[in-house]
Design a protein around this motif. Structure first.
Motif, PDB file in Angstrom:
ATOM      1  N   THR A 100       0.834  -1.192   0.000  1.00  0.00           N
ATOM      2  CA  THR A 100       0.000   0.000   0.000  1.00  0.00           C
ATOM      3  C   THR A 100       0.875   1.250   0.000  1.00  0.00           C
ATOM      4  O   THR A 100       2.103   1.176   0.153  1.00  0.00           O
ATOM      5  N   MET A 101       0.249   2.402  -0.166  1.00  0.00           N
ATOM      6  CA  MET A 101       1.003   3.663  -0.179  1.00  0.00           C
ATOM      7  C   MET A 101       1.721   3.904   1.150  1.00  0.00           C
ATOM      8  O   MET A 101       2.857   4.371   1.180  1.00  0.00           O
ATOM      9  N   ALA A 102       1.052   3.541   2.244  1.00  0.00           N
ATOM     10  CA  ALA A 102       1.663   3.735   3.564  1.00  0.00           C
ATOM     11  C   ALA A 102       2.906   2.867   3.723  1.00  0.00           C
ATOM     12  O   ALA A 102       3.947   3.314   4.230  1.00  0.00           O
ATOM     13  N   ARG A 103       2.815   1.601   3.269  1.00  0.00           N
ATOM     14  CA  ARG A 103       3.969   0.714   3.383  1.00  0.00           C
ATOM     15  C   ARG A 103       5.112   1.182   2.475  1.00  0.00           C
ATOM     16  O   ARG A 103       6.283   1.070   2.829  1.00  0.00           O
ATOM     17  N   ARG A 104       4.781   1.684   1.306  1.00  0.00           N
ATOM     18  CA  ARG A 104       5.817   2.200   0.411  1.00  0.00           C
ATOM     19  C   ARG A 104       6.519   3.415   1.016  1.00  0.00           C
ATOM     20  O   ARG A 104       7.748   3.544   0.923  1.00  0.00           O
ATOM     21  N   ASP A 105       5.738   4.285   1.630  1.00  0.00           N
ATOM     22  CA  ASP A 105       6.343   5.445   2.284  1.00  0.00           C
ATOM     23  C   ASP A 105       7.261   5.013   3.426  1.00  0.00           C
ATOM     24  O   ASP A 105       8.352   5.560   3.616  1.00  0.00           O
ATOM     25  N   SER A 106       6.801   4.027   4.203  1.00  0.00           N
ATOM     26  CA  SER A 106       7.627   3.531   5.304  1.00  0.00           C
ATOM     27  C   SER A 106       8.918   2.913   4.789  1.00  0.00           C
ATOM     28  O   SER A 106      10.004   3.143   5.342  1.00  0.00           O
ATOM     29  N   LEU A 107       8.816   2.113   3.709  1.00  0.00           N
ATOM     30  CA  LEU A 107      10.002   1.488   3.138  1.00  0.00           C
ATOM     31  C   LEU A 107      10.969   2.542   2.618  1.00  0.00           C
ATOM     32  O   LEU A 107      12.195   2.444   2.827  1.00  0.00           O
ATOM     33  N   ALA A 108      10.455   3.572   1.960  1.00  0.00           N
ATOM     34  CA  ALA A 108      11.317   4.640   1.459  1.00  0.00           C
ATOM     35  C   ALA A 108      12.049   5.337   2.604  1.00  0.00           C
ATOM     36  O   ALA A 108      13.243   5.656   2.496  1.00  0.00           O
ATOM     37  N   GLY A 109      11.328   5.557   3.709  1.00  0.00           N
ATOM     38  CA  GLY A 109      11.966   6.178   4.866  1.00  0.00           C
ATOM     39  C   GLY A 109      13.087   5.319   5.418  1.00  0.00           C
ATOM     40  O   GLY A 109      14.181   5.828   5.721  1.00  0.00           O
ATOM     41  N   TYR A 110      12.852   4.013   5.546  1.00  0.00           N
ATOM     42  CA  TYR A 110      13.889   3.111   6.056  1.00  0.00           C
ATOM     43  C   TYR A 110      15.099   3.061   5.114  1.00  0.00           C
ATOM     44  O   TYR A 110      16.244   2.972   5.561  1.00  0.00           O
ATOM     45  N   VAL A 111      14.840   3.100   3.808  1.00  0.00           N
ATOM     46  CA  VAL A 111      15.938   3.065   2.838  1.00  0.00           C
ATOM     47  C   VAL A 111      16.810   4.314   2.973  1.00  0.00           C
ATOM     48  O   VAL A 111      18.042   4.242   2.934  1.00  0.00           O
ATOM     49  N   PHE A 112      16.180   5.481   3.145  1.00  0.00           N
ATOM     50  CA  PHE A 112      16.949   6.708   3.285  1.00  0.00           C
ATOM     51  C   PHE A 112      17.727   6.735   4.597  1.00  0.00           C
ATOM     52  O   PHE A 112      18.829   7.290   4.673  1.00  0.00           O
ATOM     53  N   VAL A 113      17.170   6.168   5.663  1.00  0.00           N
ATOM     54  CA  VAL A 113      17.818   6.188   6.975  1.00  0.00           C
ATOM     55  C   VAL A 113      18.888   5.108   7.090  1.00  0.00           C
ATOM     56  O   VAL A 113      19.837   5.243   7.876  1.00  0.00           O
ATOM     57  N   ALA A 114      18.777   4.052   6.276  1.00  0.00           N
ATOM     58  CA  ALA A 114      19.658   2.890   6.412  1.00  0.00           C
ATOM     59  C   ALA A 114      21.145   3.221   6.336  1.00  0.00           C
ATOM     60  O   ALA A 114      21.921   2.738   7.173  1.00  0.00           O
ATOM     61  N   PRO A 115      21.619   4.034   5.363  1.00  0.00           N
ATOM     62  CA  PRO A 115      23.071   4.312   5.329  1.00  0.00           C
ATOM     63  C   PRO A 115      23.585   4.948   6.612  1.00  0.00           C
ATOM     64  O   PRO A 115      24.654   4.569   7.113  1.00  0.00           O
ATOM     65  N   GLN A 116      22.832   5.911   7.151  1.00  0.00           N
ATOM     66  CA  GLN A 116      23.271   6.557   8.395  1.00  0.00           C
ATOM     67  C   GLN A 116      23.231   5.570   9.552  1.00  0.00           C
ATOM     68  O   GLN A 116      24.149   5.541  10.388  1.00  0.00           O
ATOM     69  N   ALA A 117      22.175   4.752   9.613  1.00  0.00           N
ATOM     70  CA  ALA A 117      22.066   3.780  10.701  1.00  0.00           C
ATOM     71  C   ALA A 117      23.187   2.745  10.628  1.00  0.00           C
ATOM     72  O   ALA A 117      23.788   2.383  11.649  1.00  0.00           O
ATOM     73  N   ILE A 118      23.488   2.285   9.415  1.00  0.00           N
ATOM     74  CA  ILE A 118      24.575   1.316   9.252  1.00  0.00           C
ATOM     75  C   ILE A 118      25.913   1.948   9.618  1.00  0.00           C
ATOM     76  O   ILE A 118      26.758   1.320  10.282  1.00  0.00           O
ATOM     77  N   GLY A 119      26.124   3.210   9.211  1.00  0.00           N
ATOM     78  CA  GLY A 119      27.368   3.899   9.554  1.00  0.00           C
ATOM     79  C   GLY A 119      27.542   4.046  11.053  1.00  0.00           C
ATOM     80  O   GLY A 119      28.642   3.839  11.584  1.00  0.00           O
TER      81      GLY A 119
END
Length: 309
Positions: free
Chosen positions: A19-38
């Motif tokens: 759904t649109m909500a899940r896609r938005d959540s996934l996009a947010g996690y993808v953008f945050v992932a590099p910083q979180a991994i770092g």
């Protein structure tokens, strides 16, 4: 007997998973992932490893790595040189923060005036920030020698200058001054940006009411730039506790232990005396001090920052 599904049940069955909500959540996690991994790889994992090493006696030369439990922490509490190191660290940090922020704010107020050639002065005061730290310190080490440039200038006026780097008091003063001149430009730029964001209407109203300039600064300028004061204080205090290159180049912690700050003492224990386990324990102590001071400053933001409640 046939069961007929209701329209709501049919709509739930036909609803796609993405759904649109899940896609938005996934996009947010993808953008945050590099910083979180770092953060995980370069902050959390090294911090856990340092704590693990602090529980061991690790001698690289002897190639020994033995579990010692809390023995390094008991050594920390009974270390006869640690109180002197902490006092030197406190003296350095207090004087550095006071002089750095006071000078930076004064320069920002002066440079905020509309005067001819002010851009040249802004560049002049900020240029040490972009200069190599080691090169900057080496130049100052030549200037501060007994027969160096600073004493040569004083001798020109008939004043006999001291051996700046070989007396406990003057050595600490020299290290503080070198560090202040190196980084004051950064805080100056931050304060200058904050001053330029203060609404001019407030000063005009104050002048109409006959409020003197000093009260305008205290009642208008300081409250309006208080978020920047908060930011620069945190940056400057944390930076003062992590100073190393200036001590290593100028004084090597001397004379005696008068300029041996905690980071340099940590370096000595780990890389000169090869006590990596005890060095890791000192780094844990440094982390606790930095975290405690940062937390204390953050809790004081309600008194410092005018819009916090």
């Amino acid at each position: 007997m046939t069961v007929v599904a209701s329209p709501s049940e049919l709509s739930r069955r036909k609803r796609p998973y993405w759904t649109m909500a899940r896609r938005d959540s996934l996009a947010g996690y993808v953008f945050v992932a590099p910083q979180a991994i770092g953060i995980a790889v370069f902050v959390l994992v090294p911090l856990l490893l340092v704590f693990w090493y602090s529980l061991h006696e690790w001698n690289v030369l002897a190639q020994t790595f033995r579990f010692k439990g809390l023995e390094n922490y008991h050594r920390l509490l009974s270390d006869p040189g640690l109180p002197e190191v902490l006092i030197a660290t406190a003296i350095f940090s207090i004087f550095l923060v006071v002089f750095n922020m006071s000078l930076a704010l004064l320069l920002a107020v002066l440079l905020n005036q509309k005067l001819r050639g002010i851009t040249v002065f802004r560049t002049l005061f900020f240029s040490p920030v972009v200069v190599s730290l080691v090169a900057w310190t080496i130049v100052w080490s030549f200037l501060l020698q007994n027969n160096g440039g600073l004493n040569g200038i004083l001798d020109h006026f008939g004043i006999e200058g001291p051996n700046w780097l070989r007396h406990p008091t003057t050595a600490m003063i020299a290290v503080v001054v070198v560090q202040v001149f190196k980084n004051v430009g950064l805080n100056m730029i931050l304060f200058l940006a904050a001053l330029q964001g203060v609404p001019k209407e407030l000063y005009e109203a104050a002048r109409v009411d006959g409020i003197p300039a000093f009260r305008q600064f205290r009642r208008i300028t300081l409250p309006m730039i208080s978020p920047t004061v908060m930011l620069t204080s945190i940056i400057t205090i944390v930076g003062s506790l992590q100073v190393f290159a200036q001590i290593a180049v100028l004084t090597q912690g001397g004379p005696g232990m008068s300029t041996t700050v905690l980071v340099y003492y940590l370096y000595q224990q780990a890389f000169e005396f090869h006590n990596f386990g005890y060095g890791a324990t000192l780094s844990i102590l440094l982390f606790v001090i930095v975290a405690a001071l940062t937390f204390l400053q953050w809790q004081m933001r309600k008194r410092i920052v005018f819009y916090e409640n």
